[in-house]
Design a protein around this motif. Sequence first.
Motif, PDB file in Angstrom:
ATOM      1  N   UNK A   1      30.277 -54.568   8.293  1.00 34.00           N
ATOM      2  CA  UNK A   1      29.787 -53.189   8.287  1.00 34.00           C
ATOM      3  C   UNK A   1      28.402 -53.068   8.915  1.00 34.00           C
ATOM      4  N   UNK A   2      27.770 -54.200   9.190  1.00 33.77           N
ATOM      5  CA  UNK A   2      26.446 -54.183   9.796  1.00 33.77           C
ATOM      6  C   UNK A   2      25.305 -54.284   8.803  1.00 33.77           C
ATOM      7  N   UNK A   3      25.614 -54.556   7.536  1.00 35.08           N
ATOM      8  CA  UNK A   3      24.558 -54.706   6.541  1.00 35.08           C
ATOM      9  C   UNK A   3      23.889 -56.063   6.706  1.00 35.08           C
ATOM     10  N   UNK A   4      22.589 -56.116   6.416  1.00 30.07           N
ATOM     11  CA  UNK A   4      21.780 -57.272   6.798  1.00 30.07           C
ATOM     12  C   UNK A   4      21.388 -58.176   5.637  1.00 30.07           C
ATOM     13  N   UNK A   5      21.668 -57.772   4.405  1.00 30.75           N
ATOM     14  CA  UNK A   5      21.276 -58.569   3.254  1.00 30.75           C
ATOM     15  C   UNK A   5      21.885 -58.014   1.989  1.00 30.75           C
ATOM     16  N   UNK A   6      21.358 -58.433   0.840  1.00 32.74           N
ATOM     17  CA  UNK A   6      21.905 -58.070  -0.463  1.00 32.74           C
ATOM     18  C   UNK A   6      20.753 -57.698  -1.389  1.00 32.74           C
ATOM     19  N   UNK A   7      20.994 -56.705  -2.258  1.00 29.51           N
ATOM     20  CA  UNK A   7      19.999 -56.311  -3.268  1.00 29.51           C
ATOM     21  C   UNK A   7      20.572 -56.541  -4.664  1.00 29.51           C
ATOM     22  N   UNK A   8      19.775 -57.186  -5.529  1.00 30.91           N
ATOM     23  CA  UNK A   8      20.132 -57.410  -6.923  1.00 30.91           C
ATOM     24  C   UNK A   8      18.985 -56.960  -7.814  1.00 30.91           C
ATOM     25  N   UNK A   9      19.342 -56.431  -8.993  1.00 30.57           N
ATOM     26  CA  UNK A   9      18.337 -55.988  -9.961  1.00 30.57           C
ATOM     27  C   UNK A   9      18.776 -56.494 -11.337  1.00 30.57           C
ATOM     28  N   UNK A  10      18.381 -57.705 -11.695  1.00 28.45           N
ATOM     29  CA  UNK A  10      18.874 -58.305 -12.940  1.00 28.45           C
ATOM     30  C   UNK A  10      18.637 -57.458 -14.180  1.00 28.45           C
ATOM     31  N   UNK A  11      17.547 -56.726 -14.244  1.00 17.28           N
ATOM     32  CA  UNK A  11      17.240 -55.963 -15.458  1.00 17.28           C
ATOM     33  C   UNK A  11      18.205 -54.799 -15.657  1.00 17.28           C
ATOM     34  N   UNK A  12      18.424 -54.002 -14.612  1.00 14.16           N
ATOM     35  CA  UNK A  12      19.343 -52.878 -14.765  1.00 14.16           C
ATOM     36  C   UNK A  12      20.795 -53.333 -14.748  1.00 14.16           C
ATOM     37  N   UNK A  13      21.069 -54.482 -14.143  1.00 10.81           N
ATOM     38  CA  UNK A  13      22.422 -55.034 -14.169  1.00 10.81           C
ATOM     39  C   UNK A  13      22.683 -55.872 -15.425  1.00 10.81           C
ATOM     40  N   UNK A  14      21.629 -56.098 -16.195  1.00  9.82           N
ATOM     41  CA  UNK A  14      21.728 -56.794 -17.485  1.00  9.82           C
ATOM     42  C   UNK A  14      22.374 -58.168 -17.342  1.00  9.82           C
ATOM     43  N   UNK A  15      21.762 -58.956 -16.463  1.00 10.31           N
ATOM     44  CA  UNK A  15      22.277 -60.298 -16.207  1.00 10.31           C
ATOM     45  C   UNK A  15      21.102 -61.199 -15.846  1.00 10.31           C
ATOM     46  N   UNK A  16      21.119 -62.416 -16.325  1.00  9.18           N
ATOM     47  CA  UNK A  16      20.080 -63.364 -15.943  1.00  9.18           C
ATOM     48  C   UNK A  16      20.136 -63.614 -14.447  1.00  9.18           C
ATOM     49  N   UNK A  17      18.995 -63.649 -13.834  1.00 11.36           N
ATOM     50  CA  UNK A  17      18.923 -63.869 -12.395  1.00 11.36           C
ATOM     51  C   UNK A  17      19.650 -65.136 -11.965  1.00 11.36           C
ATOM     52  N   UNK A  18      19.622 -66.162 -12.808  1.00  7.55           N
ATOM     53  CA  UNK A  18      20.273 -67.434 -12.481  1.00  7.55           C
ATOM     54  C   UNK A  18      21.570 -67.641 -13.250  1.00  7.55           C
ATOM     55  N   UNK A  19      22.195 -66.554 -13.664  1.00  5.61           N
ATOM     56  CA  UNK A  19      23.523 -66.610 -14.279  1.00  5.61           C
ATOM     57  C   UNK A  19      24.498 -67.294 -13.306  1.00  5.61           C
ATOM     58  N   UNK A  20      25.435 -68.103 -13.793  1.00  8.64           N
ATOM     59  CA  UNK A  20      26.370 -68.784 -12.884  1.00  8.64           C
ATOM     60  C   UNK A  20      27.121 -67.843 -11.958  1.00  8.64           C
ATOM     61  N   UNK A  21      27.414 -66.621 -12.413  1.00  6.75           N
ATOM     62  CA  UNK A  21      28.114 -65.671 -11.543  1.00  6.75           C
ATOM     63  C   UNK A  21      27.248 -65.264 -10.354  1.00  6.75           C
ATOM     64  N   UNK A  22      25.956 -65.119 -10.577  1.00  6.22           N
ATOM     65  CA  UNK A  22      25.064 -64.803  -9.463  1.00  6.22           C
ATOM     66  C   UNK A  22      24.748 -66.028  -8.623  1.00  6.22           C
ATOM     67  N   UNK A  23      24.761 -67.192  -9.234  1.00  6.49           N
ATOM     68  CA  UNK A  23      24.560 -68.410  -8.438  1.00  6.49           C
ATOM     69  C   UNK A  23      25.666 -68.541  -7.386  1.00  6.49           C
ATOM     70  N   UNK A  24      26.868 -68.095  -7.728  1.00  9.57           N
ATOM     71  CA  UNK A  24      27.953 -68.064  -6.737  1.00  9.57           C
ATOM     72  C   UNK A  24      27.610 -67.098  -5.610  1.00  9.57           C
TER      73      UNK A  24
END
Length: 268
Positions: free
Chosen positions: A104-127
């Motif tokens: 689609x032409x997108x250049x990167x990814x945005x994550x917000x662990x606090x509003x997504x309620x997930x540890x930044x280094x959660x195994x699902x995000x490590x994937x």
Amino acid sequence: MAVIDAHAHIYPDKIAPKAVEAVGDFYNVDMFGDGTADGLLVAKDRAPITHFIVHSVATTAHAVTAINDFIAKQCQAHPEFIGFAAMQQDFEDPAAELQRAVELGLRGVKLHPDTQKVNMDDPRLMEVYAICEQLGLPVVIHTGDYRYDYSHPRRLVNILRTFPDLVVDAAHFGCWSRYEVGYDILHEVAMNDRVFLDESSSQFFLGQRRTVELTRMWGTDRIMFGSDFPMWDPAEEYRTLTTAGFTEDELENILWHNAERFAGVKVE
């Protein structure tokens, strides 16, 4: 000189009022903007900002594809926009969706662990980080908040050590609301050409003198200008930064070249 706002959020017109209200409630602040693409572009009439890295946060898995379609469509309509994809920890097939985001032409990814309620280094995000590293997609990660542990910078240390080629923006000076904590924890592992930081949502709290000091501590070759629209006014954030006492060479990096290197783009 180009000027890139490296941290801005936009939402579809229909849901923008609700989204802006939710963000204001989350941070207990009065929001500046309406959260729309048109509202963001108004800043170009009031300051010499030429480009914006735009994204939105997926708080549920089912919102991911719709957000990515929306961001891509806005980038097609507005060449000033550099789009980053959304991802969420429970999305069923992140590899397929991130490959689609590239197409689609997108250049990167945005994550917000606090509003997504997930540890930044959660195994699902490590994937997700592994996929981003493989695809060469830089990641903007909201980092730090005195109220939560999800986005604590010590978790980013684990990510950076696990994925040596991942390009990261540790947003908000590496630890929103506890800026020196971010430096103390991250600076040893982050002093390389794949780790960037944006100073969005920081100038109001730090003031001009401390903003300059902290930027120079990190290095003006890695800090990026960002407004965190619609939380703050991009034009006012630009004026505050450019009158803080940086040299012309420092400003050229902060306002332009660092964001180009982070996003892997060239803008004029």
